[in-house]
Design an enzyme around this catalytic site. Structure first.
Site, mmCIF file in Angstrom:
data_model
loop_
_atom_site.group_PDB
_atom_site.id
_atom_site.type_symbol
_atom_site.label_atom_id
_atom_site.label_comp_id
_atom_site.label_asym_id
_atom_site.label_seq_id
_atom_site.Cartn_x
_atom_site.Cartn_y
_atom_site.Cartn_z
ATOM 1 C CB SER A 139 16.035 27.204 2.226
ATOM 2 O OG SER A 139 17.402 27.029 1.933
ATOM 3 C CG HIS B 213 18.380 27.791 6.939
ATOM 4 N ND1 HIS B 213 18.463 28.969 6.226
ATOM 5 C CD2 HIS B 213 17.983 26.851 6.044
ATOM 6 C CE1 HIS B 213 18.152 28.749 4.963
ATOM 7 N NE2 HIS B 213 17.843 27.477 4.819
ATOM 8 C CG ASP C 239 20.164 30.955 8.133
ATOM 9 O OD1 ASP C 239 20.825 29.909 8.010
ATOM 10 O OD2 ASP C 239 19.378 31.375 7.260
#
Length: 460
Positions: free
Chosen positions: A277, A402, A371
């Site tokens: 991320s 994700h 995601d």
């Protein structure tokens, strides 16, 4: 007498175990249940329905689950498909070095659909799932500006070094660092905001902070400054960090015989970075600007600066703003952030691109195609198109969300995080996500070993 066993009883959380049930009646319908409580007392559980075979046994490696939390043959399904009793909770090990997750495995007669305390299991056992192997040392880091925790394998070393980064929730998350250290890497779990005396809110990415962390790690006496590689006599070898090394017979260490090839010290210093991320965005910037970084694992990140500028010495890369008015709410009330990221292909945002064409090391992009945080696959493809040839590759997983983590971490498709008024949607479908975690973890380990040097894996 009904017996439930798990082998080995104590194991690392990313390793498979064998579950067996014996002593049932032939064709008996049973429920296998796994459950644990995290450090906050939250309960996570899974269950699967089986029919015993003719010998009165259930073996999830061979027998298909008929229903429950999953169906089909999934040897680790009871672990991989754990779900929280309380909506929006994420299973994260906080006390990595001090204790394991203790998973209770129980077998019940017939279909057990609820949590009636009057229902007694026919048999049970407990499995310990550790995030550090025997002898792994956790060292709190509070040196200069750097804050985090260093995980060191047992022994004198030196070990290949890795910096481990998580995302926009901030704080310090250590479970992946502990597992990597158990594979023989020296791993710095690095916080960069919302921890200790670091800024509470991420206002900018100060790359000099990450450079300081890299230099700190490489100075450690147990961290390897390079690695021995085998190469033909007189062949030029491009070493870690882009240094050209010429092999000669006198480079053979000790009394090793090198009639046709030799061992060359690939000089660095060089280390790896793993990020997910926002941490993947940081990792890509480190690979771009810091020559110490020779191997980068990017998990569902971006290739542009979003929300926060990046500053490094005299350089400032402006961010693309978040368009928060585009937030959408999912069917369960979580925030879907995917629309707040402007299209990076718009020429107006060219100045916000991380200049990945400068990367000298190698990058492994790990993408979850389901995601719901942002279009990770697009960012990986855009980055790879601008990078030097043969410097990166993409692992892309349909159905994965994700939060792609080591195997053993159940899918978290929605969770509450620091700084958001509602839970965030991460996306993913349980079975393809589980497969993606199992496959990508092995690929990540092989990638890091290839580019940082071989490591010794410990057993638990």
């Amino acid at each position: 007498m009904v017996e439930v066993t798990v082998t080995p009883q104590s194991s690392l959380a990313d390793r498979p175990v064998q579950i067996r049930v014996r002593g049932l009646s032939p064709s008996q319908l049973v429920t296998l249940r796994a459950w644990l409580k995290d450090e906050q007392g939250e309960c996570f559980q899974s269950r699967a329905f089986f029919r015993a075979d003719g010998a009165g046994e259930v073996d999830p490696e061979v027998h298909a689950a008929l229903g429950g939390s999953y169906s089909g043959v999934w040897p680790m399904g009871l672990f991989w498909f754990l779900q929280p009793d309380t909506l929006f909770r994420r299973l994260v090990k906080r006390d990595v070095a001090g204790s394991p997750f203790c998973v209770r495995l129980e077998v019940f007669d017939g279909l057990c659909l609820g949590m009636d305390p009057r229902e007694q299991p026919l048999g049970s056992c407990e499995a310990e799932r550790w995030y550090v192997g025997p002898g792994v040392q956790r060292v709190p880091i509070r040196e200069g500006r750097v804050r985090g925790a260093l995980f060191l394998p047992p022994g004198p070393g030196p070990f290949p070094g890795i910096i481990d980064l998580f995302g926009g929730a901030g704080g310090l998350i250590e479970f992946r660092a502990g597992l990597l250290a158990s594979r023989g890497f020296a791993v710095l779990a690095l916080a960069f905001f919302a921890y200790d005396d670091l800024p509470r809110v991420l206002a900018q990415l100060d790359l000099e902070y990450f450079e300081e962390a890299a230099e700190l790690l490489l100075r450690h006496p147990k961290v390897s400054p390079g690695a021995w590689r085998k190469a033909p006599v007189s062949q030029d070898v491009l070493g870690a960090g882009g240094n050209l090394v010429r092999g000669m017979t006198r480079d053979c260490p000790g009394d090793q015989e090198c009639p046709e090839d030799i061992l060359i010290l690939v000089r660095g210093p060089g280390l790896g970075v793993v990020g997910v991320s926002k941490g993947a965005e940081v990792a890509l910037a480190m690979a771009t600007f810091l020559p110490q970084v020779v191997a980068t694992v990017w998990i569902n990140g971006t290739a542009f600066l979003y929300g926060n500028p990046l500053v490094y010495k005299e350089l400032c890369i402006p961010p693309i703003p978040y368009y928060t008015e585009r937030i959408q709410f999912t069917e369960v009330g979580a925030i879907d952030n995917s629309a707040i990221f402007a299209d990076p292909r718009d020429p107006a945002y060219r100045a916000s691109a991380i200049p990945v064409e400068k990367i000298r090391g190698k990058v492994l992009f790990v993408v979850g195609e389901a995601d719901r945080s942002f279009n990770s696959k697009l960012f990986a493809e855009l980055a790879l198109a601008r990078m030097p040839p043969e410097s990166g590759r993409i692992l892309s997983y349909p159905g994965a969300g994700h939060l792609i983590e080591p195997p053993g971490s159940p899918l978290c498709s929605n969770s509450s995080i620091r700084g958001t008024p509602r839970p965030v949607a991460w996306g993913g479908e349980p079975q393809p996500h589980a497969r993606a975690q199992e496959h990508s973890w092995q690929e990540i380990l092989q990638f890091l070993e290839l580019h940082l040097g071989s490591v010794a894996t410990m057993k638990l």
